[in-house]
Design a protein around this motif. Structure first.
Motif, PDB file in Angstrom:
ATOM      1  N   ALA A  41      -3.941 -14.604  -1.701  1.00 49.33           N
ATOM      2  CA  ALA A  41      -5.343 -14.190  -1.807  1.00 49.33           C
ATOM      3  C   ALA A  41      -5.478 -12.682  -1.557  1.00 49.33           C
ATOM      4  O   ALA A  41      -6.235 -11.986  -2.247  1.00 49.33           O
ATOM      5  CB  ALA A  41      -6.200 -14.972  -0.828  1.00 49.33           C
ATOM      6  N   ARG A  42      -4.709 -12.183  -0.571  1.00 44.81           N
ATOM      7  CA  ARG A  42      -4.763 -10.757  -0.262  1.00 44.81           C
ATOM      8  C   ARG A  42      -4.246  -9.926  -1.443  1.00 44.81           C
ATOM      9  O   ARG A  42      -4.859  -8.925  -1.842  1.00 44.81           O
ATOM     10  CB  ARG A  42      -3.934 -10.455   0.978  1.00 44.81           C
ATOM     11  CG  ARG A  42      -3.974  -8.989   1.414  1.00 44.81           C
ATOM     12  CD  ARG A  42      -2.988  -8.725   2.527  1.00 44.81           C
ATOM     13  NE  ARG A  42      -1.613  -8.881   2.081  1.00 44.81           N
ATOM     14  CZ  ARG A  42      -0.953  -7.959   1.375  1.00 44.81           C
ATOM     15  NH1 ARG A  42      -1.548  -6.821   1.038  1.00 44.81           N
ATOM     16  NH2 ARG A  42       0.296  -8.163   0.991  1.00 44.81           N
ATOM     17  N   ILE A  43      -3.114 -10.366  -2.017  1.00 42.50           N
ATOM     18  CA  ILE A  43      -2.530  -9.649  -3.149  1.00 42.50           C
ATOM     19  C   ILE A  43      -3.474  -9.685  -4.355  1.00 42.50           C
ATOM     20  O   ILE A  43      -3.652  -8.684  -5.052  1.00 42.50           O
ATOM     21  CB  ILE A  43      -1.154 -10.243  -3.507  1.00 42.50           C
ATOM     22  CG1 ILE A  43      -0.155  -9.989  -2.377  1.00 42.50           C
ATOM     23  CG2 ILE A  43      -0.640  -9.678  -4.823  1.00 42.50           C
ATOM     24  CD1 ILE A  43       1.195 -10.648  -2.579  1.00 42.50           C
ATOM     25  N   THR A  44      -4.087 -10.870  -4.576  1.00 35.45           N
ATOM     26  CA  THR A  44      -5.021 -11.000  -5.691  1.00 35.45           C
ATOM     27  C   THR A  44      -6.205 -10.055  -5.522  1.00 35.45           C
ATOM     28  O   THR A  44      -6.644  -9.400  -6.476  1.00 35.45           O
ATOM     29  CB  THR A  44      -5.522 -12.452  -5.793  1.00 35.45           C
ATOM     30  OG1 THR A  44      -4.413 -13.323  -6.026  1.00 35.45           O
ATOM     31  CG2 THR A  44      -6.521 -12.600  -6.930  1.00 35.45           C
ATOM     32  N   GLN A  45      -6.710  -9.971  -4.297  1.00 32.15           N
ATOM     33  CA  GLN A  45      -7.835  -9.081  -4.026  1.00 32.15           C
ATOM     34  C   GLN A  45      -7.435  -7.619  -4.217  1.00 32.15           C
ATOM     35  O   GLN A  45      -8.167  -6.828  -4.820  1.00 32.15           O
ATOM     36  CB  GLN A  45      -8.357  -9.295  -2.607  1.00 32.15           C
ATOM     37  CG  GLN A  45      -9.564  -8.426  -2.262  1.00 32.15           C
ATOM     38  CD  GLN A  45     -10.086  -8.699  -0.870  1.00 32.15           C
ATOM     39  OE1 GLN A  45      -9.592  -9.588  -0.175  1.00 32.15           O
ATOM     40  NE2 GLN A  45     -11.089  -7.933  -0.458  1.00 32.15           N
ATOM     41  N   GLU A  46      -6.236  -7.259  -3.712  1.00 36.13           N
ATOM     42  CA  GLU A  46      -5.769  -5.881  -3.865  1.00 36.13           C
ATOM     43  C   GLU A  46      -5.549  -5.540  -5.335  1.00 36.13           C
ATOM     44  O   GLU A  46      -5.875  -4.432  -5.778  1.00 36.13           O
ATOM     45  CB  GLU A  46      -4.471  -5.680  -3.076  1.00 36.13           C
ATOM     46  CG  GLU A  46      -4.669  -5.666  -1.568  1.00 36.13           C
ATOM     47  CD  GLU A  46      -3.362  -5.409  -0.832  1.00 36.13           C
ATOM     48  OE1 GLU A  46      -2.303  -5.386  -1.495  1.00 36.13           O
ATOM     49  OE2 GLU A  46      -3.408  -5.234   0.394  1.00 36.13           O
ATOM     50  N   ASP A  47      -4.972  -6.514  -6.093  1.00 35.19           N
ATOM     51  CA  ASP A  47      -4.762  -6.280  -7.520  1.00 35.19           C
ATOM     52  C   ASP A  47      -6.096  -6.082  -8.245  1.00 35.19           C
ATOM     53  O   ASP A  47      -6.217  -5.224  -9.132  1.00 35.19           O
ATOM     54  CB  ASP A  47      -3.995  -7.448  -8.144  1.00 35.19           C
ATOM     55  CG  ASP A  47      -2.539  -7.488  -7.698  1.00 35.19           C
ATOM     56  OD1 ASP A  47      -2.070  -6.475  -7.154  1.00 35.19           O
ATOM     57  OD2 ASP A  47      -1.890  -8.536  -7.884  1.00 35.19           O
ATOM     58  N   ALA A  48      -7.089  -6.903  -7.859  1.00 32.45           N
ATOM     59  CA  ALA A  48      -8.407  -6.789  -8.491  1.00 32.45           C
ATOM     60  C   ALA A  48      -9.038  -5.430  -8.170  1.00 32.45           C
ATOM     61  O   ALA A  48      -9.616  -4.773  -9.043  1.00 32.45           O
ATOM     62  CB  ALA A  48      -9.319  -7.923  -8.024  1.00 32.45           C
ATOM     63  N   GLU A  49      -8.920  -5.002  -6.893  1.00 34.64           N
ATOM     64  CA  GLU A  49      -9.476  -3.708  -6.505  1.00 34.64           C
ATOM     65  C   GLU A  49      -8.748  -2.576  -7.215  1.00 34.64           C
ATOM     66  O   GLU A  49      -9.373  -1.611  -7.668  1.00 34.64           O
ATOM     67  CB  GLU A  49      -9.383  -3.541  -4.988  1.00 34.64           C
ATOM     68  CG  GLU A  49     -10.289  -4.488  -4.205  1.00 34.64           C
ATOM     69  CD  GLU A  49     -10.078  -4.372  -2.700  1.00 34.64           C
ATOM     70  OE1 GLU A  49      -9.136  -3.645  -2.301  1.00 34.64           O
ATOM     71  OE2 GLU A  49     -10.844  -4.991  -1.936  1.00 34.64           O
ATOM     72  N   CYS A  50      -7.412  -2.707  -7.318  1.00 33.59           N
ATOM     73  CA  CYS A  50      -6.627  -1.685  -8.006  1.00 33.59           C
ATOM     74  C   CYS A  50      -7.004  -1.619  -9.483  1.00 33.59           C
ATOM     75  O   CYS A  50      -7.159  -0.527 -10.048  1.00 33.59           O
ATOM     76  CB  CYS A  50      -5.140  -1.980  -7.850  1.00 33.59           C
ATOM     77  SG  CYS A  50      -4.044  -0.748  -8.584  1.00 33.59           S
TER      78      CYS A  50
END
Length: 293
Positions: free
Chosen positions: A74-83
């Motif tokens: 979930a953290r990686i998905t959120q970071e990828d989305a923000e990136c």
């Protein structure tokens, strides 16, 4: 309920020791079993419970690992989305900036200047018709640079004009929009000054970040003219080259603006011959006027 202590770290108690002597006697009396049978039963019971605790511990660890993995995903998905959002915003900003950036049209590399040139209107009219600016090579000559420096020293600090750059109004010296009075057209330069000026001109267009195909084509254009054989075969060879350079350079800018660009690096020998004949006609005409007044 999750276990808080790792059961794999525990070891089986010493059921044969003195600490368990009373328990062994009680179990013997209650079950009519021998001491050895009682110790075996104690060990089996402890091992069964121990194995159960290990199984529960492993299940708890696996469940916790799954939760942690899910949290990490979930953290990686959120970071990828923000990136991705930041990259999209940066790309939008880049595209907006690209839209505001002046564009220079391309040209057909296989094409060349035609055999004849269309007469040009006044420079003032050309500047009114096009945003693609042509500038005389004189500005890049030693004399032109000296004159520019001299003129800049004479500009009054309050001699300013308002101009728009990237949707912003800015104050700039009025001299930016005025041609220097001493400027002369390219074909009136001496050939040595022409060669000096074109070198600084090529440096300046590189600093101005002109497209490299245009810079390469202009470099080849000047190289061909500097080394053209007509300079060795004609008394007016330098003037022929200067006239060709002046006319073709201006026409190249006009054609680019109309999206009719040609490769200026391809020298048209027919046009050079035409210019050579026209200049010789002028020389012969002046000679006749002197002989026959």
């Amino acid at each position: 309920m999750a276990l808080v202590t790792d059961p794999t770290l525990k070891v089986i108690p010493d059921f044969a020791g003195n600490a368990y002597a009373g328990i062994r006697m009680d179990l013997q009396a209650a079950t009519n079993q021998t001491e050895e049978e009682v110790m075996t039963r104690l060990s089996d019971t402890w091992n069964a419970d121990h194995n159960t605790r290990i199984a529960e511990w492993n299940q708890d660890q696996e469940a916790e690992a799954r939760v942690l993995a899910e949290v990490e995903r979930a953290r990686i998905t959120q970071e990828d989305a923000e990136c991705a959002q930041h990259e999209a915003e940066a790309e939008r900003e880049r595209l907006e900036a690209e839209k505001k950036k002046p564009k220079m049209n391309s040209f057909d590399k296989a094409s060349s200047i035609g055999d004849y040139l269309t007469p040009r209107p006044a420079q003032y009219a050309i500047q009114k018709l096009t945003n693609f600016e042509y500038v005389e090579l004189w500005y890049f000559s030693p004399e032109g640079c000296r004159d520019a420096l001299k003129s800049s020293r004479l500009i009054a600090e309050n001699d300013l004009s308002i101009t728009r750059t990237d949707d912003q109004l800015m104050l700039r010296p009025t001299s930016v929009f005025k041609a220097l009075k001493a400027a002369i057209v390219d074909h009136e330069l001496s050939f040595s000054i022409f060669l000096q000026a074109k070198n600084l001109f090529l440096i300046q267009i590189s600093k101005a970040k002109w497209p490299w195909p245009h810079i390469d084509a202009l470099s080849l254009f000047f190289w061909h003219l500097e080394n053209h054989s007509i300079q060795n075969n004609s008394n007016i060879g330098d003037m022929v080259i200067l006239t060709y350079a002046s006319c073709v350079h201006q026409d190249w800018h006009d054609r680019l603006k109309r999206d009719e660009g040609f490769n200026i690096g391809n020298v048209n020998e027919n046009l050079i011959c035409t210019i050579n004949e026209e200049l010789w006609d002028k020389v012969r005409s002046r000679t006749l006027n002197i002989v026959c007044p």
